[in-house]
Design a protein around this motif. Structure first.
Motif, PDB file in Angstrom:
ATOM      1  N   THR A 131      14.611  34.058  23.591  1.00 51.61           N
ATOM      2  CA  THR A 131      15.248  34.716  24.739  1.00 51.61           C
ATOM      3  C   THR A 131      16.003  33.711  25.602  1.00 51.61           C
ATOM      4  O   THR A 131      17.177  33.927  25.960  1.00 51.61           O
ATOM      5  N   SER A 218      19.025  38.169  22.580  1.00 49.85           N
ATOM      6  CA  SER A 218      17.995  38.196  23.618  1.00 49.85           C
ATOM      7  C   SER A 218      17.289  39.554  23.687  1.00 49.85           C
ATOM      8  O   SER A 218      16.143  39.629  24.130  1.00 49.85           O
ATOM      9  N   VAL A 222      13.120  39.921  23.501  1.00 49.98           N
ATOM     10  CA  VAL A 222      12.298  40.462  24.587  1.00 49.98           C
ATOM     11  C   VAL A 222      11.297  41.468  24.035  1.00 49.98           C
ATOM     12  O   VAL A 222      10.117  41.493  24.426  1.00 49.98           O
TER      13      VAL A 222
END
Length: 347
Positions: A131, A218, A222
């Motif tokens: 991330t 990203s 997550v």
């Protein structure tokens, strides 16, 4: 909730055209005969896979997907980065190779780290690195920041390559362990394919398209972090850490009720034997592997396969496809839907 998958038990005996099979029951062995059908050499046996094992497989697959995506996405994005910042060969080589170098280094320390803090937290750490690296790359202001982002992503790749297969194999039922690991590893190739599709999709944005290519990773990372935070630790690691009651509680989520005690006893036995071997041969795993001919041969075969895979220049294909195509005279088109590449008429 659980689903039932089918595993095959081996044929024990063929007596006069009759197939003799075993149900492999824990309490008794029931042998019976049945007429064999064409090509039939096994009996279908039900194997219970709990919801937690399915979720672990899914989130481990996301980690493998990110491994493939972050390895392959630089291939297309590098064309636009190089043009926007006017990079020379040295900068391009550094940005492309930084991830691989960082991944190799962190693969070495991934094992000790997962033994220290656990498989689950190591996977969470890898997701956080994915991330952070994706955000840094998507918002980078120049080549040094891009290089730093690629190093961060590489650290996540190294931890992922070590801890996720270990985590999944320690939590999956033995009879379907190989299949679940195969499902997870398949997502690595899917990530590379997706990276090329995303590169093509954003190739029409000449200025900042590369930011979307690199930063979009990203989102699945997550999901990976949140997923592993909700999953239990590996029961084997818990037993090694002396947390037997916690290990039993985790096994109750990963196994059918009648399998928990037998599995816990088997794990305790393996961990005790491992501790004895550490006292006899030292703590270094590599030295213990080299002391036995069978493990030496397995290590030689595994390293040999990896060596030939790398000597085939697969990383050049994955990381520099678009750059090599440009050198050959194939230039970037206006987008994936209008034709990503076009060849000049004088070529």
């Amino acid at each position: 909730m659980s689903i039932e998958m089918v595993a095959k038990r081996p044929l024990l005996q063929d007596d006069g055209g009759r197939g003799l099979y075993s149900t492999d029951d824990e309490d008794e062995e029931e042998l019976f005969t049945q007429p064999p059908s064409k090509g039939q050499h096994a009996l279908k046996e039900k194997v219970t896979i709990t919801t937690h094992v399915k979720l672990l497989t899914a989130f481990a697959s996301i980690g493998q997907f990110l491994f493939g995506y972050d390895t392959g996405v630089i291939s297309g994005s590098m064309l636009f980065i190089r043009k926007q910042f006017g990079l020379g060969d040295v900068w391009q080589e550094a940005i492309v190779s930084a991830t691989i170098v960082a991944a190799a280094l962190f693969a070495f320390i991934g094992g000790p780290v997962s033994d220290w803090i656990g498989r689950r937290l190591t996977a969470v750490g890898a997701g956080l690195l994915f991330t952070l690296g994706s955000v840094v790359l998507g918002t980078a202001s120049g080549p040094p920041v891009i290089l730093a982002g690629r190093v961060i992503v590489g650290c996540g790749l190294g931890l992922t390559s070590m801890c996720l297969p270990m985590y999944l194999s320690e939590c999956a039922p033995a009879k379907v362990r190989g299949r679940l690991l195969l499902i997870s590893c398949t997502f690595g190739c899917s990530g590379m394919l997706c990276a090329n599709i995303v590169d093509g999709f954003f190739s029409y944005k000449k200025t900042n398209g590369w930011r979307y290519m690199l930063g979009i990773a990203s989102m699945p990372s997550v999901i990976m972090v949140v997923g592993f935070l909700l999953l239990p630790e590996s029961p084997r690691w818990l037993v090694k850490a002396g947390k037997l009651e916690r290990a039993r509680y985790v096994l109750e989520k990963l196994r059918a009720p009648e399998e928990v005690e037998n599995e816990l006893s088997a794990i305790r036995k393996i961990c005790d034997e491992d501790n004895v071997k550490k006292l006899e041969a030292g703590k270094f795993v590599l030295l213990r592997i080299l002391r036995h001919a069978s493990t030496r041969r397995a290590l030689l075969i595994g390293c040999g396969l990896q060596m030939f895979q790398q000597l085939a220049a697969i990383n050049t294909v994955m990381c520099d496809t678009e750059s090599n195509s440009a050198v050959c005279g194939i230039r970037v088109g206006s987008g994936v839907f209008s034709g990503r590449y076009s060849v000049p008429s004088n070529q």
